[in-house]
Design a protein around this motif. Structure first.
Motif, PDB file in Angstrom:
ATOM      1  N   GLY A 204      76.117   6.542  62.963  1.00  0.00           N
ATOM      2  CA  GLY A 204      75.225   5.390  63.074  1.00  0.00           C
ATOM      3  C   GLY A 204      73.856   5.734  62.550  1.00  0.00           C
ATOM      4  N   SER A 205      72.958   4.770  62.729  1.00  0.00           N
ATOM      5  CA  SER A 205      71.556   4.919  62.345  1.00  0.00           C
ATOM      6  C   SER A 205      71.296   4.596  60.881  1.00  0.00           C
ATOM      7  CB  SER A 205      71.046   6.327  62.679  1.00  0.00           C
ATOM      8  OG  SER A 205      69.681   6.380  62.500  1.00  0.00           O
ATOM      9  N   GLU A 206      72.345   4.491  60.100  1.00  0.00           N
ATOM     10  CA  GLU A 206      72.202   4.006  58.719  1.00  0.00           C
ATOM     11  C   GLU A 206      73.526   3.361  58.321  1.00  0.00           C
ATOM     12  OE1 GLU A 206      71.471   7.425  56.216  1.00  0.00           O
ATOM     13  OE2 GLU A 206      73.568   8.026  56.271  1.00  0.00           O
ATOM     14  N   GLY A 207      73.474   2.589  57.248  1.00  0.00           N
ATOM     15  CA  GLY A 207      74.665   1.883  56.801  1.00  0.00           C
ATOM     16  C   GLY A 207      75.737   2.837  56.290  1.00  0.00           C
ATOM     17  N   CYS A 208      76.966   2.379  56.354  1.00  0.00           N
ATOM     18  CA  CYS A 208      78.091   3.160  55.838  1.00  0.00           C
ATOM     19  C   CYS A 208      79.178   2.156  55.468  1.00  0.00           C
ATOM     20  CB  CYS A 208      78.580   4.118  56.927  1.00  0.00           C
ATOM     21  SG  CYS A 208      79.999   5.112  56.463  1.00  0.00           S
ATOM     22  N   THR A 209      79.442   2.018  54.194  1.00  0.00           N
ATOM     23  CA  THR A 209      80.466   1.050  53.782  1.00  0.00           C
ATOM     24  C   THR A 209      81.853   1.581  54.170  1.00  0.00           C
ATOM     25  OG1 THR A 209      80.625   2.161  51.648  1.00  0.00           O
ATOM     26  CG2 THR A 209      79.120   0.270  51.786  1.00  0.00           C
ATOM     27  N   PRO A 210      82.850   0.690  54.258  1.00  0.00           N
ATOM     28  CA  PRO A 210      84.210   1.156  54.568  1.00  0.00           C
ATOM     29  C   PRO A 210      84.681   2.213  53.570  1.00  0.00           C
ATOM     30  CG  PRO A 210      84.098  -1.240  54.663  1.00  0.00           C
ATOM     31  CD  PRO A 210      82.770  -0.775  54.139  1.00  0.00           C
ATOM     32  N   GLU A 211      84.240   2.086  52.324  1.00  0.00           N
ATOM     33  CA  GLU A 211      84.662   3.048  51.298  1.00  0.00           C
ATOM     34  C   GLU A 211      84.064   4.430  51.579  1.00  0.00           C
ATOM     35  OE1 GLU A 211      83.309   0.066  50.716  1.00  0.00           O
ATOM     36  OE2 GLU A 211      84.967  -1.055  49.829  1.00  0.00           O
ATOM     37  N   TRP A 220      86.800  15.194  56.646  1.00  0.00           N
ATOM     38  CA  TRP A 220      86.819  15.920  57.921  1.00  0.00           C
ATOM     39  C   TRP A 220      88.146  15.789  58.675  1.00  0.00           C
ATOM     40  CZ3 TRP A 220      83.740  19.623  59.240  1.00  0.00           C
ATOM     41  CH2 TRP A 220      82.398  19.638  58.863  1.00  0.00           C
ATOM     42  N   GLY A 221      88.972  14.850  58.245  1.00  0.00           N
ATOM     43  CA  GLY A 221      90.210  14.603  58.990  1.00  0.00           C
ATOM     44  C   GLY A 221      89.932  14.027  60.364  1.00  0.00           C
ATOM     45  N   LEU A 222      88.997  13.087  60.460  1.00  0.00           N
ATOM     46  CA  LEU A 222      88.670  12.501  61.762  1.00  0.00           C
ATOM     47  C   LEU A 222      88.712  10.978  61.702  1.00  0.00           C
ATOM     48  CD1 LEU A 222      85.666  11.466  61.051  1.00  0.00           C
ATOM     49  CD2 LEU A 222      84.911  13.636  61.954  1.00  0.00           C
ATOM     50  N   PHE A 223      88.529  10.357  62.876  1.00  0.00           N
ATOM     51  CA  PHE A 223      88.466   8.907  63.011  1.00  0.00           C
ATOM     52  C   PHE A 223      86.991   8.566  63.228  1.00  0.00           C
ATOM     53  CE2 PHE A 223      88.575   5.131  65.814  1.00  0.00           C
ATOM     54  CZ  PHE A 223      89.394   4.285  65.080  1.00  0.00           C
ATOM     55  N   ALA A 224      86.457   7.680  62.383  1.00  0.00           N
ATOM     56  CA  ALA A 224      85.009   7.424  62.452  1.00  0.00           C
ATOM     57  C   ALA A 224      84.709   6.023  62.957  1.00  0.00           C
ATOM     58  CB  ALA A 224      84.402   7.606  61.063  1.00  0.00           C
ATOM     59  N   THR A 225      83.730   5.924  63.838  1.00  0.00           N
ATOM     60  CA  THR A 225      83.260   4.594  64.252  1.00  0.00           C
ATOM     61  C   THR A 225      81.769   4.470  63.960  1.00  0.00           C
ATOM     62  OG1 THR A 225      82.779   5.312  66.501  1.00  0.00           O
ATOM     63  CG2 THR A 225      84.967   4.351  66.106  1.00  0.00           C
ATOM     64  N   ASP A 226      81.334   3.223  63.979  1.00  0.00           N
ATOM     65  CA  ASP A 226      79.952   2.895  63.618  1.00  0.00           C
ATOM     66  C   ASP A 226      79.239   2.366  64.862  1.00  0.00           C
ATOM     67  OD1 ASP A 226      77.686   2.171  62.215  1.00  0.00           O
ATOM     68  OD2 ASP A 226      78.571   0.391  61.298  1.00  0.00           O
ATOM     69  N   ASN A 227      78.035   2.834  65.094  1.00  0.00           N
ATOM     70  CA  ASN A 227      77.251   2.202  66.165  1.00  0.00           C
ATOM     71  C   ASN A 227      75.848   1.921  65.693  1.00  0.00           C
ATOM     72  OD1 ASN A 227      75.367   4.372  67.576  1.00  0.00           O
ATOM     73  ND2 ASN A 227      77.292   5.392  67.024  1.00  0.00           N
ATOM     74  N   GLY A 318      72.884  -5.184  55.076  1.00  0.00           N
ATOM     75  CA  GLY A 318      71.674  -4.693  54.415  1.00  0.00           C
ATOM     76  C   GLY A 318      70.486  -5.113  55.263  1.00  0.00           C
ATOM     77  N   ARG A 319      69.303  -4.933  54.730  1.00  0.00           N
ATOM     78  CA  ARG A 319      68.104  -5.373  55.435  1.00  0.00           C
ATOM     79  C   ARG A 319      67.374  -6.384  54.566  1.00  0.00           C
ATOM     80  NH1 ARG A 319      65.721  -2.978  59.554  1.00  0.00           N
ATOM     81  NH2 ARG A 319      63.642  -3.242  58.682  1.00  0.00           N
ATOM     82  N   THR A 320      66.670  -7.318  55.226  1.00  0.00           N
ATOM     83  CA  THR A 320      65.970  -8.323  54.424  1.00  0.00           C
ATOM     84  C   THR A 320      64.945  -7.644  53.512  1.00  0.00           C
ATOM     85  OG1 THR A 320      64.427  -8.669  56.226  1.00  0.00           O
ATOM     86  CG2 THR A 320      66.235 -10.229  56.068  1.00  0.00           C
ATOM     87  N   ASP A 321      64.414  -6.495  53.969  1.00  0.00           N
ATOM     88  CA  ASP A 321      63.425  -5.815  53.117  1.00  0.00           C
ATOM     89  C   ASP A 321      64.051  -4.748  52.220  1.00  0.00           C
ATOM     90  OD1 ASP A 321      63.980  -4.159  55.213  1.00  0.00           O
ATOM     91  OD2 ASP A 321      61.909  -3.963  55.909  1.00  0.00           O
ATOM     92  N   ASP A 322      65.378  -4.641  52.253  1.00  0.00           N
ATOM     93  CA  ASP A 322      66.090  -3.674  51.422  1.00  0.00           C
ATOM     94  C   ASP A 322      66.801  -4.372  50.293  1.00  0.00           C
ATOM     95  OD1 ASP A 322      65.977  -1.040  52.029  1.00  0.00           O
ATOM     96  OD2 ASP A 322      68.088  -0.890  52.591  1.00  0.00           O
ATOM     97  N   GLU A 411      68.977  14.814  46.159  1.00  0.00           N
ATOM     98  CA  GLU A 411      68.415  15.318  47.413  1.00  0.00           C
ATOM     99  C   GLU A 411      69.282  14.936  48.609  1.00  0.00           C
ATOM    100  OE1 GLU A 411      64.444  14.893  50.160  1.00  0.00           O
ATOM    101  OE2 GLU A 411      64.695  13.556  48.459  1.00  0.00           O
ATOM    102  N   ARG A 412      69.476  15.884  49.529  1.00  0.00           N
ATOM    103  CA  ARG A 412      70.177  15.630  50.785  1.00  0.00           C
ATOM    104  C   ARG A 412      69.161  15.616  51.919  1.00  0.00           C
ATOM    105  NH1 ARG A 412      73.605  15.977  46.721  1.00  0.00           N
ATOM    106  NH2 ARG A 412      75.701  16.672  47.214  1.00  0.00           N
ATOM    107  N   THR A 413      69.428  14.830  52.963  1.00  0.00           N
ATOM    108  CA  THR A 413      68.580  14.918  54.156  1.00  0.00           C
ATOM    109  C   THR A 413      69.487  15.091  55.357  1.00  0.00           C
ATOM    110  OG1 THR A 413      68.639  12.564  54.611  1.00  0.00           O
ATOM    111  CG2 THR A 413      66.839  13.322  53.227  1.00  0.00           C
ATOM    112  N   ALA A 414      68.897  15.626  56.432  1.00  0.00           N
ATOM    113  CA  ALA A 414      69.683  15.809  57.652  1.00  0.00           C
ATOM    114  C   ALA A 414      69.631  14.554  58.513  1.00  0.00           C
ATOM    115  CB  ALA A 414      69.170  17.010  58.424  1.00  0.00           C
ATOM    116  N   GLY A 415      68.832  13.571  58.086  1.00  0.00           N
ATOM    117  CA  GLY A 415      68.746  12.332  58.859  1.00  0.00           C
ATOM    118  C   GLY A 415      69.236  11.165  58.034  1.00  0.00           C
ATOM    119  N   LYS A 416      68.418  10.116  57.950  1.00  0.00           N
ATOM    120  CA  LYS A 416      68.829   8.955  57.168  1.00  0.00           C
ATOM    121  C   LYS A 416      68.634   9.249  55.679  1.00  0.00           C
ATOM    122  CE  LYS A 416      67.070   5.908  60.770  1.00  0.00           C
ATOM    123  NZ  LYS A 416      67.372   4.587  61.288  1.00  0.00           N
TER     124      LYS A 416
END
Ligand code: DLL
Length: 426
Positions: A204-211, A220-227, A318-322, A411-416
């Motif tokens: 969570g904390s940022e968007g993630c498309t089904p793809e 990772w071989g896991l089951f993922a959910t979104d919050n 998405g976001r209205t400002d994005d 660039e990679r980040t550890a957050g969003k």
């Protein structure tokens, strides 16, 4: 609470809304003035539909009352402060009473259980601990579930992976982009999938498309959910997917969601897409009336097969400002992500660069290759570039410039993740 029949749930919401409106009016000068200006009488709420006559609260309102001008209790009752960094200016400061923290843990615990977590899980929290609400929010929620919590925080990915393997972590908590980065690092460092026992990802904390999610699950071989959640409303815990993953159940005993037309402020019908507006029903320290989240979603009140009656919101679109407006075409970054993630040669990282030349906007989509296999083959690179370009053209109706980047170069980040670089100026 999660399976209350709708009429009972709405009765509870009405009682709580009546109480909350008066509470805000009597304790927070900002709401007092706002209600008076709007001619709204908080003592006369008769139905849930009266909510639509209450004035909105915006991020600017919070900023204008920096740091704690919208708090409804005195400092002795505030036991925790968090803040969201924001891109410009001062942070948004939010506060919690002891009861707020209790409700928060309860809401997060619910979404973890709905996703499939239990006291048998070892949960590694790879969100940054600190003012950000993500880490401590999930931390206390998972402790309430009885899981074994590892507060490893974000960053230091090598150590993160070592702990994950050695302690047999079963549940990982992070942004989707950091989870993807950790998967890449695991591969680079020579780990195999079998070295880990991960079975669940609470992202969570940022968007993630089904793809993108499919990529993560595969890696990772896991089951993922979104919050979903936001600091102004509490942090994580506002809504989350159950194991059926057909929308995010909003904790409706604590929040009322609405969808409005962002341009007119008019409330939209069930199922229509628009800006999510949320009212808190039980928050004591930092209550919010009709907070405009700027996040775009829609609501589905049909009961879910899981048995929960709480309304489901669609994944944030998405976001209205994005929303990027390019030569008159509206584009959400998530639409681009959906196209990119269906191509196996493309990695999980990409960058959208906006430019303005001679009064015309252009969009460059910079895409990172998943590995080195194509690098020596100019024809294949060119073919891939064309394929991405044409697919984007047909989905978005927009000309873009597609460029390919070498593996591991964006660039990679550890957050969003930061995926938009707007060079247009104003
Ligand atoms: O990101 C709270 C959170 C932490 C939620 C951990 C879930 C997990 P903020 O830092 O205040 O709070 O950012 C809030 O992040 O308005 C959305 O635009 C975005 N966001 C949060 N969750 C999702 C999600 C936390 N699941 C802002 N999907 C929100 C898409 C999300 N966007």
């Amino acid at each position: 609470m999660e399976t209350l029949p709708r009429p009972q749930l709405e009765r509870l919401q009405l009682e709580r809304l009546q109480r909350m409106a008066v509470y805000c009016y009597e304790r927070v000068p900002f709401y007092h003035e706002k209600f008076d200006q709007a001619g709204f009488d908080p003592y006369k709420i008769k139905a849930l539909s009266d909510l639509q006559y209450m004035p909105f609260t915006t991020k600017e309102d919070i900023r204008d009352h920096y740091p704690t001008g919208l708090f409804a209790v005195d400092r002795r009752q505030v036991v925790r402060i968090h803040a969201s960094s924001g891109t410009t200016g001062k942070p948004t400061v939010v506060g919690y009473t002891r009861n707020d923290l209790d409700v928060w843990s309860e809401c997060v615990a619910r979404l973890c259980v709905a996703a499939g977590a239990s006291d048998e899980d070892t949960a590694q929290i790879c969100f940054g601990y600190g003012l950000f609400t993500g880490a401590l929010g999930l931390h206390y929620g998972l402790e309430r579930v009885g899981a074994t919590v590892i507060p490893s925080s974000s960053g230091n990915t090598e150590k993160q992976l070592m702990l994950m393997k050695d302690l047999g972590t079963t549940t990982v908590i992070s942004t989707p982009s950091y989870a993807l980065y950790m998967a890449e690092e695991a591969q680079r460092l020579g780990y195999r999938k079998e070295d880990f026992q991960l079975r669940l990802g609470l992202f969570g904390s940022e968007g993630c498309t089904p793809e993108m999610r499919a990529k993560l699950e595969e890696a990772w071989g896991l089951f993922a959910t979104d919050n979903y959640g936001m600091s102004e409303l509490m942090g994580p815990g506002v809504s989350g997917e159950c194991h059926l993953r057909c929308g995010l159940h909003v904790a409706e005993d604590h929040f009322i969601p609405e969808i409005i037309d962002p341009a007119t402020g008019r409330r939209l019908e069930e199922g229509q897409e628009g800006e999510l507006v949320v009212t808190t029903l039980t928050k004591e320290a930092f209550p919010m009336i009709r907070y405009r989240t700027k996040d775009i979603s829609r609501l589905d009140f049909q009961p879910c097969d899981c048995g929960r009656t709480h309304v489901r919101m669609e994944k944030i679109i998405g976001r209205t400002d994005d929303m990027l407006k390019i030569r008159g075409v509206n584009v959400f970054p998530s639409q681009i992500e959906s196209v990119l993630m269906t191509m196996p040669q493309v990695g999980g990282h990409y960058l959208l660069i906006l430019r303005r030349e001679r009064f015309t906007d252009s969009l460059e989509v910079k895409v990172e290759l998943v590995d080195n296999t194509l690098l020596e083959n100019y024809g294949a690179l060119e073919a891939l570039t064309h394929r991405i370009h044409d697919k984007l053209k047909s989905v978005l109706g927009l000309e873009t410039t597609v460029t390919l980047a070498d593996p591991q170069t964006l660039e990679r980040t550890a957050g969003k993740a930061k995926r938009i670089l707007d060079l247009r100026g104003n």
